[in-house]
Every structure is written in structure tokens, then in C-alpha cells.
Design a protein around this motif. Structure first.
Motif, PDB file in Angstrom:
ATOM      1  N   LEU A 265       0.841  -1.191   0.000  1.00  0.00           N
ATOM      2  CA  LEU A 265       0.000   0.000   0.000  1.00  0.00           C
ATOM      3  C   LEU A 265       0.874   1.238   0.000  1.00  0.00           C
ATOM      4  N   GLY A 266       0.289   2.349  -0.425  1.00  0.00           N
ATOM      5  CA  GLY A 266       0.991   3.618  -0.465  1.00  0.00           C
ATOM      6  C   GLY A 266       0.703   4.460   0.763  1.00  0.00           C
ATOM      7  N   GLN A 267       0.866   5.772   0.604  1.00  0.00           N
ATOM      8  CA  GLN A 267       0.616   6.702   1.698  1.00  0.00           C
ATOM      9  C   GLN A 267      -0.896   6.863   1.881  1.00  0.00           C
ATOM     10  N   LEU A 268      -1.442   6.105   2.823  1.00  0.00           N
ATOM     11  CA  LEU A 268      -2.876   6.119   3.083  1.00  0.00           C
ATOM     12  C   LEU A 268      -3.118   6.300   4.565  1.00  0.00           C
ATOM     13  N   SER A 269      -4.287   6.811   4.883  1.00  0.00           N
ATOM     14  CA  SER A 269      -4.709   6.834   6.277  1.00  0.00           C
ATOM     15  C   SER A 269      -5.147   5.436   6.693  1.00  0.00           C
ATOM     16  N   ILE A 270      -5.345   5.232   7.985  1.00  0.00           N
ATOM     17  CA  ILE A 270      -5.710   3.912   8.478  1.00  0.00           C
ATOM     18  C   ILE A 270      -7.073   3.480   7.944  1.00  0.00           C
ATOM     19  N   GLN A 271      -8.039   4.388   7.908  1.00  0.00           N
ATOM     20  CA  GLN A 271      -9.352   4.008   7.414  1.00  0.00           C
ATOM     21  C   GLN A 271      -9.348   3.749   5.913  1.00  0.00           C
ATOM     22  N   ARG A 272      -8.543   4.510   5.153  1.00  0.00           N
ATOM     23  CA  ARG A 272      -8.442   4.234   3.715  1.00  0.00           C
ATOM     24  C   ARG A 272      -7.698   2.933   3.466  1.00  0.00           C
ATOM     25  N   THR A 485      -7.749   8.632  11.049  1.00  0.00           N
ATOM     26  CA  THR A 485      -7.401   9.589  10.003  1.00  0.00           C
ATOM     27  C   THR A 485      -5.900   9.796   9.879  1.00  0.00           C
ATOM     28  N   SER A 486      -5.119   9.247  10.789  1.00  0.00           N
ATOM     29  CA  SER A 486      -3.662   9.365  10.698  1.00  0.00           C
ATOM     30  C   SER A 486      -3.124   8.374   9.677  1.00  0.00           C
ATOM     31  N   GLY A 487      -1.929   8.650   9.172  1.00  0.00           N
ATOM     32  CA  GLY A 487      -1.351   7.812   8.143  1.00  0.00           C
ATOM     33  C   GLY A 487      -0.760   6.531   8.705  1.00  0.00           C
ATOM     34  N   LEU A 488      -0.503   5.596   7.785  1.00  0.00           N
ATOM     35  CA  LEU A 488       0.142   4.352   8.179  1.00  0.00           C
ATOM     36  C   LEU A 488       1.575   4.604   8.634  1.00  0.00           C
ATOM     37  N   LYS A 489       2.015   3.822   9.609  1.00  0.00           N
ATOM     38  CA  LYS A 489       3.371   3.914  10.125  1.00  0.00           C
ATOM     39  C   LYS A 489       3.946   2.517  10.282  1.00  0.00           C
ATOM     40  N   ASP A 490       5.257   2.453  10.388  1.00  0.00           N
ATOM     41  CA  ASP A 490       5.927   1.179  10.571  1.00  0.00           C
ATOM     42  C   ASP A 490       5.568   0.596  11.942  1.00  0.00           C
ATOM     43  N   GLY A 491       5.109  -0.650  11.950  1.00  0.00           N
ATOM     44  CA  GLY A 491       4.716  -1.303  13.189  1.00  0.00           C
ATOM     45  C   GLY A 491       3.290  -1.060  13.617  1.00  0.00           C
ATOM     46  N   ALA A 492       2.521  -0.287  12.856  1.00  0.00           N
ATOM     47  CA  ALA A 492       1.127  -0.028  13.228  1.00  0.00           C
ATOM     48  C   ALA A 492       0.304  -1.303  13.048  1.00  0.00           C
TER      49      ALA A 492
END
Length: 537
Positions: A265-272, A485-492
């Protein structure tokens, strides 16, 4: 059925001598327990309407070992109404109605705001051009050739903007997200502020002073349309292009059976990201089959049920009196019993793998056996179809059967073998009789082979292959520690939960790859082959 079993137990007991008294009691107890189990299954209705699953849902809930002659030995219990509703069903239906009403209201409210903002954007340039002609037409200067050319420019730019907005924003919604899409909300606020600032400047500098230079007013409207086109380009970058480059690798695991898939996945929020994962889930994951999980649970329950705890020091107290000392003694006794059960289960663990091995081997043998019967039955049915097609070519056009009638004609010849195979592989709740006949008619229409017809039953397919009533979840719940609404991060990590199972999602960022170049001189590959003139004799 229960009465006959009790009578048989009684006659067996009375015909024995007193020396076999205990064995007769065990036989009678076994018959009683069997009759009790049969009485507890009276809430299950096996006779199903044509649109329901072919074999009913009773096998999913409780049956572990199926009889080869289930069609002759099954008792149909018809005392249960199919339209009865419990209090839990009423509460669930009410909750579903409330959730659907809330989602519909929010969806229509968002659509209404989008339509109002779109009308404001498209009517503003036209209002800038029309208001001077309506308020002070006698003071306006004549519009020359350059001014008339700007009219054409405004018309085509508005048409392009209309088509672009329709293609990007007015698409059918794929899902209802729990929070607002941040980038889309920012773009809407930016457009609203931009249009209001243009209206403010227009009212102060043009409407109040009643500007006579109409060509300048037209250029002002053209600049507004140009700015709106640039904002639309910004929307394409933020909403579509930004997420195309893969940045994260997500691992999706189904909580019940451990089915796992990986996606980039690319730069997406958690809900997207959750929405993208659910779209992949319905196409990639096999359908969730809770019947396949019942074997391990029943095996563990059977092992624990066969264990008994005895007190070698003395008898257990039947009913200790109330008091702190007695309560502590009872708690210690229960604790010692649980420890004894765990120790006994650990000692029996060395032999449980043999039982598991033979159970799986027996199940595989039954599956291969019934698969062979099913393949032979389907091949014979399709051979009969070919003979029927050759005979129908000689008949009059009015006597030819359509594919639906042909499917109904040959379906009984393969129905029994297909029923047994679906029950053995625990897929009976995924296929109804109507869906099987429709699939058979589709295969006949397109001249497909027996193997093509059987593929969807022999190999579990994706979730979308089956009926919507068996897999469609009305609402998924997104569980996350961070804001959705925050973006994906490593380890999320977050959870997608529905009624029967959950999807556990873990995120890992794609590492930065450093590549280096190494130059190889083409001359380094050249070599000389020297041959000796003298050879060995």
C-alpha cells in the motif's frame, strides 16, 4: 425414533442374566443419552425451501461424522417454524435499521454539501459575467473581438472543469468510512474560501463602483476558472497520485483459521488502508467456513471429557457449610482438581497425535472416495447432455429444450453424489440448490466441460464467488489505537471486525534500497586458446 431406542434398550436388558446386570445398565444409559441427544436436536429444521442451502445448516452447527446413507436415515423435524423471531433477533434487526438510517443520512448529507458547493463553483463565473448586464447595462463599454474570444475560453474551460469534477468526485461510494476523508475536506474548504474571496473582491471593486470596463470583468472571470482548474489538478495529486507508490507492506490474517495475505500500500490513512484491504479480502481470501473449525474444538472437548479426578485420601465433601474456612477449603479443592486435570491432559498428550493422524487420514480417504463418485456422476450427466443435443438437432425447433430445462433434467443424477461431497467437505452452507442449477445451466449454455463445472466445488474459491447472503457483512468495525485519520506507520496494527471473525492487520514499511553500479570491462572477457601441436599416442 427415541421410543424405539428405549424399547430396544429395555429388551436387551431383560434378556440378560443377573451376571450381566452392569453391562445392561451401561447399554441402557447409552441409549438414554442417545435419545437425549436426539431430543436436543429438535430445534433444527432439515427440510429446507429450494432457495435455501442444499443440505441445510444443521451439519455446520453440530454434525461431526456423516453417515454414507444419510439420505435414507435422516429424520426430518418439521415442528419448528421458519418465521419465528427471538428477542435477540428483534434487537439485532432494530440495531441494523438504526445503523442503516444513520449511514444513509450521513451519505445524503455529504452528497448534498457536494452538490451545493459544485453549483456555487460553476455558477460563480457565469454570475460575474451576467450581473453587470443586469445592474448597469447602459454604463458598460462595448465588448470587442478579444472580449468575445474570452467568452469562448470561459465556455470550454467550464465544460472541461465540469467533466473533470464529475470523473473525480461524483463516483458511486465504495463504503461508508467512520471519519471524514481529510484531504477531500481540505480541498472543499480551500475551494469555498477561494470562491468567497473572489466574491468579496468582486463586490468591493466591481459591484460598488459599477466598473464600466467589461473586458476586465471577463478577464477576472477567466482567472477564476483557471484557478479552479489548478485546484482540480491539486485534487488529482492528493487523492489519486499520492497513494500509487508502494510504501508499506501489510500482513492480513484472519483470526479464525489463520488465512494470511500480504499487500503493498501507499501513503494512506488507516481508514483508507482498511477499505483497500477489505476490497482485496473479498477477491483474494477464500470464503469463511466455520464448519472446518469444529473438528479441533470437538477433539479437545472429547479429550477433556474423558478425564476424571479421584480423591485417594478420602471422599469429597458433598456440600460444605457456609463460612470463610469452608470456602477456602472448597477453593483449594477446586484448584487441586484443575491441576490434576491439566496434569492428566499433559500425560495424554503423547498419544493424542495418533488419534489426530488417523482422523485426518480417514477424512482424506472419505473426501477422495466421494470426489471420485462425484466426478463419475458429473461426467455421465454431461455425456447424457451431449446425446440429448444430438437428438435435439433432429427435432423440430419448437421441441428443443433450453439450458435451464436441460440442467433440471440431469441434476437429479448428480445431486446425491454432490450432496455427499459437500457434506464431507463442509461446504453445504455455501451452495444452494438454486445456485447449483444456475451454474449448471451456465456451463451448458457456454459448452463447458465437466471439470469446469466441478472446479468451484472441488476448490474453494474467493469470497465473492458465493451468494451474498453467506458472506456479505453489513458493517465492519475498525479497531485501532491510533486515530483512523492518521497515516500508516511502521509497526502499526489495527483490527477489522465483523460478526463471525476479525482481520488482524500489521504494517511494515518497505526498506530503503541502496543500489550500486559495477562496471565490467568488455575486454576482460576475452581469452586465447592455445593448442599444442604434439598429441599423445
Amino acid at each position: 425414533m427415541d421410543t424405539e431406542s428405549n424399547y430396544s434398550g429395555y429388551s436387551y436388558y431383560s434378556g440378560r442374566s443377573r451376571g450381566s446386570h452392569r453391562h445392561g445398565e451401561r447399554s441402557r444409559d447409552r441409549h438414554k443419552s442417545r435419545g437425549k441427544d436426539s431430543r436436543s436436536e429438535k430445534s433444527v429444521t432439515i427440510t429446507t425451501p429450494p432457495a435455501e442451502p442444499l443440505l441445510g445448516d444443521s451439519a455446520v452447527r453440530g454434525e461431526q461424522v456423516q453417515d454414507d446413507n444419510w439420505g435414507e436415515t435422516t429424520t426430518a423435524v418439521t415442528g419448528t417454524s421458519e418465521h419465528s423471531l427471538s428477542q435477540e433477533d428483534i434487537v439485532r434487526i432494530t440495531k441494523d435499521l438504526e445503523d442503516s438510517v444513520g449511514l444513509d443520512c450521513r451519505r445524503y448529507f455529504t452528497l448534498t454539501l457536494a452538490v451545493v458547493l459544485g453549483l456555487l463553483v460553476f455558477l460563480t463565473p457565469l454570475a460575474f459575467l451576467a450581473l453587470p448586464h443586469l445592474l448597469w447595462p447602459e454604463k458598460l463599454q462595448s465588448c470587442g473581438t478579444a472580449c468575445e474570444g474570452l467568452f469562448i475560453s470561459v465556455a470550454f474551460k467550464l465544460l472541461i472543469l465540469l467533466l473533470a469534477v464529475w470523473a473525480l468526485f461524483f463516483r458511486p461510494p465504495r463504503a461508508g468510512l467512520p471519519r471524514v476523508f481529510v484531504f477531500r475536506a481540505l480541498l472543499a474548504v480551500l475551494v469555498l474560501l477561494f470562491v468567497l474571496s473572489y466574491w468579496l473582491f468582486y463586490g468591493v471593486r466591481i459591484l460598488d463602483s459599477q466598473d464600466e470596463n467589461y473586458q476586465g470583468i471577463v478577464q477576472y472571470a477567466v482567472s477564476l476558472v483557471d484557478a479552479l482548474l489548478f485546484i482540480h489538478y491539486l485534487a488529482i495529486v492528493l487523492l489519486e497520485l499520492r497513494q500509487l507508490q508502494p510504501c508499506f507492506s501489510v500482513c492480513v490474517t484472519r483470526s479464525t483459521d489463520g488465512e494470511m495475505r500480504h499487500y503493498n500500500l501507499g501513503q494512506l490513512s488507516i481508514q483508507r488502508a482498511a477499505l483497500a484491504i477489505l476490497e482485496h479480502y473479498y477477491c483474494d481470501f477464500p470464503v469463511h467456513n466455520p464448519a472446518l473449525l469444529s473438528a479441533s474444538k470437538s477433539r479437545a472437548a472429547k479429550h477433556l471429557a474423558g478425564l476424571k479426578v479421584y480423591n485417594v485420601d478420602g471422599e469429597f465433601p458433598a456440600a460444605p457449610a457456609e463460612g470463610p474456612g469452608n470456602n477456602a477449603a472448597a477453593a483449594g479443592l477446586a484448584h487441586s482438581q484443575s491441576r490434576a486435570m491439566i496434569a492428566a491432559a499433559a500425560r495424554r498428550r503423547d498419544t493424542s497425535h495418533n488419534e489426530l493422524y488417523y482422523e485426518e487420514a480417514e477424512h482424506e480417504r472419505r473426501v477422495r472416495k466421494r470426489k471420485a463418485r462425484l466426478v463419475v456422476a458429473v461426467e455421465e450427466a454431461f455425456t447424457h447432455i451431449k446425446r440429448m443435443q444430438e437428438e435435439e438437432q433432429k427435432k423440430a425447433p419448437g421441441d428443443v429444450m433450453d439450458p435451464r430445462e436441460a440442467a433440471q433434467a440431469i441434476f437429479p443424477s448428480m445431486a446425491r453424489a454432490l450432496q455427499k461431497y459437500l457434506r464431507t467437505t463442509r461446504q453445504q452452507h455455501c451452495h444452494s440448490m438454486e445456485s447449483i442449477q444456475q451454474h449448471l445451466a451456465f456451463c451448458i449454455t457456454n459448452n463447458m466441460t465437466p471439470k469446469a463445472f466441478l472446479e468451484c466445488y472441488l476448490t474453494p474459491g474467493p469470497t465473492l464467488q458465493y451468494s451474498r447472503d453467506h458472506w456479505l457483512a453489513r458493517q465492519w468495525t475498525l479497531v485501532s489505537d491510533a486515530s483512523v485519520t492518521s497515516g500508516l506507520k511502521d509497526g502499526a496494527a489495527f483490527l477489522l471486525r465483523c460478526v463471525d471473525f476479525s482481520l488482524v492487520v500489521t504494517t511494515r514499511s518497505i526498506p530503503y534500497i541502496q543500489m550500486s553500479e559495477e562496471f565490467i570491462d568488455p575486454k576482460s572477457h576475452k581469452f586465447v586458446l592455445r593448442l599444442q601441436s604434439e598429441t599423445s599416442v
